[in-house]
Design a protein around this motif. Structure first.
Motif, mmCIF file in Angstrom:
data_model
loop_
_atom_site.group_PDB
_atom_site.id
_atom_site.type_symbol
_atom_site.label_atom_id
_atom_site.label_comp_id
_atom_site.label_asym_id
_atom_site.label_seq_id
_atom_site.Cartn_x
_atom_site.Cartn_y
_atom_site.Cartn_z
ATOM 1 N N UNK A 2 -30.739 30.542 15.186
ATOM 2 C CA UNK A 2 -29.811 30.086 14.143
ATOM 3 C C UNK A 2 -30.468 29.039 13.258
ATOM 4 N N UNK A 3 -29.898 28.870 12.064
ATOM 5 C CA UNK A 3 -30.332 27.783 11.188
ATOM 6 C C UNK A 3 -29.753 26.450 11.648
ATOM 7 N N UNK A 4 -28.572 26.511 12.303
ATOM 8 C CA UNK A 4 -27.938 25.272 12.755
ATOM 9 C C UNK A 4 -26.820 25.597 13.734
ATOM 10 N N UNK A 5 -26.516 24.602 14.571
ATOM 11 C CA UNK A 5 -25.300 24.582 15.379
ATOM 12 C C UNK A 5 -24.421 23.464 14.843
ATOM 13 N N UNK A 6 -23.143 23.760 14.601
ATOM 14 C CA UNK A 6 -22.215 22.733 14.145
ATOM 15 C C UNK A 6 -21.021 22.662 15.089
ATOM 16 N N UNK A 7 -20.559 21.446 15.323
ATOM 17 C CA UNK A 7 -19.344 21.249 16.111
ATOM 18 C C UNK A 7 -18.315 20.587 15.218
ATOM 19 N N UNK A 8 -17.145 21.215 15.125
ATOM 20 C CA UNK A 8 -16.060 20.694 14.294
ATOM 21 C C UNK A 8 -14.906 20.253 15.185
ATOM 22 N N UNK A 9 -14.294 19.141 14.813
ATOM 23 C CA UNK A 9 -13.220 18.554 15.614
ATOM 24 C C UNK A 9 -11.851 19.035 15.153
ATOM 25 N N UNK A 10 -10.989 19.289 16.143
ATOM 26 C CA UNK A 10 -9.591 19.634 15.875
ATOM 27 C C UNK A 10 -8.706 18.834 16.819
ATOM 28 N N UNK A 11 -7.450 18.682 16.420
ATOM 29 C CA UNK A 11 -6.547 17.806 17.166
ATOM 30 C C UNK A 11 -6.104 18.391 18.495
ATOM 31 N N UNK A 12 -6.092 19.711 18.607
ATOM 32 C CA UNK A 12 -5.518 20.323 19.794
ATOM 33 C C UNK A 12 -6.151 21.684 20.043
ATOM 34 N N UNK A 13 -5.854 22.236 21.217
ATOM 35 C CA UNK A 13 -6.338 23.570 21.553
ATOM 36 C C UNK A 13 -5.707 24.628 20.656
ATOM 37 N N UNK A 14 -4.432 24.449 20.317
ATOM 38 C CA UNK A 14 -3.790 25.436 19.450
ATOM 39 C C UNK A 14 -4.419 25.425 18.064
ATOM 40 N N UNK A 15 -4.779 24.236 17.570
ATOM 41 C CA UNK A 15 -5.403 24.143 16.255
ATOM 42 C C UNK A 15 -6.771 24.804 16.241
ATOM 43 N N UNK A 16 -7.493 24.659 17.322
ATOM 44 C CA UNK A 16 -8.837 25.231 17.345
ATOM 45 C C UNK A 16 -8.768 26.754 17.491
ATOM 46 N N UNK A 17 -7.755 27.254 18.181
ATOM 47 C CA UNK A 17 -7.581 28.711 18.279
ATOM 48 C C UNK A 17 -7.219 29.291 16.924
ATOM 49 N N UNK A 18 -6.379 28.590 16.182
ATOM 50 C CA UNK A 18 -6.041 29.030 14.833
ATOM 51 C C UNK A 18 -7.284 29.064 13.954
#
Length: 702
Positions: free
Chosen positions: A242-258
């Motif tokens: 890959x060119x990069x790995x990124x980690x993005x933050x979300x408030x909850x598990x439901x938000x990250x599933x969305x």
């Protein structure tokens, strides 16, 4: 050679859950792209001294290499920075002689030598850190000495059975960076160019308050200075891709599933429930769901420093108030969840006792009457009539109903803190916020209800994950708490950490120390196995912990990616991030419709067939590389929803390119889901090795 297929047209066959993929892909990996991981909940820093959180462990293992790693298939120890190791002078104080690689450099260009692991071991022994080697296992190290440019020796205080896994699997630090840092907590991890390791990735950016929390990029000289160990066969050649790995933050598990379903991220840090996995694979084939066995468990821990939790009988009583039948059969209805018992995940079968013996199995089964209902009187009698009880238990009628008394006092008065001060009030269960684990919250609510029915005043106190960790593991300020453990070693070398004198045991329980010590120090494998089983049985009986669930993992990622590496803890591991890559490129051409037009015309009302040609290219030979039975063709919405037409005929034709031939596949028009106005056609399937492949093409649907 492929000839005609006799499969009927109509609804597509939905692929089963994927259970694994060796090195992720059966074809040559495709470079490029940013693999984005959505993280729901608490994040951490990028320090190599905080590997006890899953997120930071993930980051550390991309930037800082370990001495050895565990094979994801067999759990066997494999070389990484260390190439050879030998236990010598076997006896009461043996030693380990280690050879390190001579072809590795740090991110800043400095040469890696044996001086670096020697410094790392010494540094971790003298600083208050949470690196995997620093607590518990460091007591076995008497000294470390460099014996050559690429050789060093570890002197042990006594034998340790898991010395390979416990002592060599350390994230190695650069001496020239850390030698002047007295307190690692005071060092800015982004100073002097960011964390300097030998790993395949560097930290390109980090912002704890930004949505894109961290971005990792391959080291600039990865192709030249990050050679893989020669005998590693669970990764493709020359990662990362890959060119990069990124980690993005979300408030909850439901938000990250969305975020995953909307294509904002490629993978998420949470496992799906069984029902969610079934819905995903039935209704959204843009998402690939990978199934694996959990290498951990969910448990409740009891603070044995406090009255009455210092009494084994009271802990057993609480254990028996947990309703396994309700939790597994109703809360987790239709799933593969399994009721827990030992501090050993189900895949670690070599070390698990066969099953709790008959008396123990009855002992930790919910109190039930002959009709199968909760038996309140039997629960009370377990305390009041138990000759093994350390305290005197009784029940009295009050304005609030029957209430437990301990040593003649109401429970709330007899209930002490860690220092023996009474009047601590109701029993409190510390747990994470319900939105992070709603099913577990249902089980805990039933548990609290059962306590109240018997006469034990009880309540739930909810915390953010970071708050819970601090209150339990740093302050030991709790009655009971719930938490999940994962990424556990198959050798069960973690027992000392969780149930002995390690940092992972906040309960104060030390009742199995002798057996854990036997398991740690014997070098005979069969003797060690029996010692581990004995320790597990005693811990189960003494109940400082109540393991209430083993899980299977259902982990989603978008179909745009291949190369995941599955192990007992799932696909989110250090090897997946090294090996993840785009599937091989392929394309298709719709033939016989509006030739010469940029977008071929399709008549959605036709009862005919649509011929689709898949040309051979340098990266894929469709005649031999594509599993024709898995192909689905149609409108993008239909194919993404796991529908589409399946092949009714396929033929290998003279092709272009370097492959063995093009593949001509025919699909029934009325099964494609095309509607007037559609402009995109999609073809999806898998290679013969199981790698997901997709392609789109412009169309003009009438």
């Amino acid at each position: 050679m492929l000839t005609a297929l006799g499969t009927a047209a109509g609804a597509a066959t939905i692929p089963d859950l994927t259970t694994g993929q060796q090195a992720g892909s059966d074809l040559s990996p495709r470079d490029g792209g940013t693999f984005t991981i959505g993280w729901g909940g608490t994040t951490a820093g990028v320090s190599p001294f905080n590997e006890n959180t899953a997120l930071n462990g993930l980051l550390v293992r991309q930037v800082y290499d370990q001495g050895v790693v565990l094979d994801p298939d067999s759990s066997a120890v494999q070389p990484w920075l260390f190439t050879d190791w030998e236990l010598v002078d076997e006896g009461e104080a043996p030693a380990i002689e280690v050879t390190v690689r001579d072809d590795v450099t740090w991110h800043d260009g400095e040469a890696f030598t044996a001086a670096d692991p020697v410094f790392t071991y010494e540094y971790l022994q003298t600083t208050d850190t949470q690196n995997v080697i620093s607590r518990g296992n460091s007591k076995y190290i008497d000294g470390v000495e460099q014996t050559g440019t690429y050789e060093f020796r570890i002197e042990l205080t006594e034998p340790i059975a898991t010395w390979r896994q416990s002592l060599l699997r350390v994230a190695v630090l650069p001496e020239h960076i850390w030698s002047g840092v007295a307190d690692p907590a005071q060092r800015d991890p982004l100073a002097e160019g960011g964390p300097i390791g030998t790993g395949a990735f560097t930290v390109a950016s980090f912002d704890a308050d930004a949505k894109t929390w961290v971005r990792l990029e391959p080291r600039a000289d990865a192709d030249e200075t990050y050679p893989m160990p020669a005998d590693v066969d669970f990764l493709a050649d020359n990662p990362p891709y890959v060119d990069a790995l990124e980690i993005r933050q979300y408030d909850s598990k439901s938000a990250v599933k969305t975020a995953l379903l909307e294509g904002e991220v490629d993978a998420i840090n949470t496992s799906l429930s069984y029902d969610e996995a079934d819905r995903y694979r039935s209704n959204n084939c843009e998402v690939n769901v990978v199934e694996s066995e959990e290498d951990g468990f969910q448990l409740a821990g009891f603070n044995t420093r406090r009255v009455p939790f210092d009494d084994k009988v009271f802990r057993q009583f609480l254990h028996k108030l947990w309703d396994d039948e309700y939790y597994i059969n109703e809360v987790h209805s239709g799933t593969d969840a399994v009721a827990g018992d030992y501090l050993a995940p189900l895949p670690f079968s070599e070390y698990r006792p066969a099953e709790p013996d008959a008396s123990a199995a009855e002992q930790f089964t919910l109190f039930r009457d002959s009709q199968g209902d909760f038996d309140v009187e039997a629960a009370r009698a377990f305390l009041t009539d138990n000759a093994a009880a350390q305290h005197d238990y009784s029940f009295e009628e009050t304005a609030d109903g029957m209430r437990l008394r301990v040593n003649g006092e109401p429970f709330g008065a007899a209930h002490t803190d860690n220092d023996g001060t009474g009047d601590q009030g109701a029993l409190t269960v510390l747990t994470t916020l319900p939105r992070f684990n709603p099913k577990q919250a249902e089980g805990i609510d039933r548990w609290i209800r059962n306590m109240e029915l018997v006469g034990v005043p009880a309540e739930v106190s909810e915390r953010g994950f970071g708050q819970l960790i601090d209150q339990v593991f740093s302050e030991q300020a709790f009655d009971t708490y719930t938490i999940g453990w994962t990424n556990l070693e198959p050798t069960l070398g973690y027992l000392n950490q969780i149930a002995g004198d390690g940092y992972g045991n906040p309960t104060g329980y030390r009742g199995a120390d002798d057996l854990i010590r036997d398991a740690e120090t014997t070098l005979d494998q069969s003797e060690r196995t029996e010692a581990v089983k004995a320790a597990l049985s005693r811990i189960y009986e003494d109940s400082p912990y109540m393991v209430f669930e083993y899980e299977r993992l259902y982990q989603p990622l978008l179909e745009d990616w291949a190369g995941w590496v599955n192990n007992q803890g799932g696909i989110y591991n250090q090897f997946t991030y090294l090996n993840i890559h785009r599937p091989p490129e392929f394309e298709f051409q719709i033939r016989g419709a509006n030739k010469g037009s940029k977008a071929p015309t399709i008549n959605s009302g036709s009862n005919g067939r649509i011929p689709v040609r898949i040309p051979a290219t340098e990266s894929i030979d469709p005649a031999t590389d594509i599993d024709v039975d898995t192909l689905r063709f149609g409108s993008r919405a239909t194919v993404n929803g796991c529908g589409g037409a399946t092949p009714v005929k396929s033929t290998v034709v003279n092709g272009s390119g370097d492959g063995g031939g093009d593949l001509l596949v025919h699909f029934e028009t009325d099964a494609t889901g095309f509607e007037p106005g559609d402009t995109v056609a999609k073809l999806a399937g898998r290679t013969t090795g199981g790698t997901p492949i997709t392609a789109t093409s412009s169309v003009d649907v009438k």
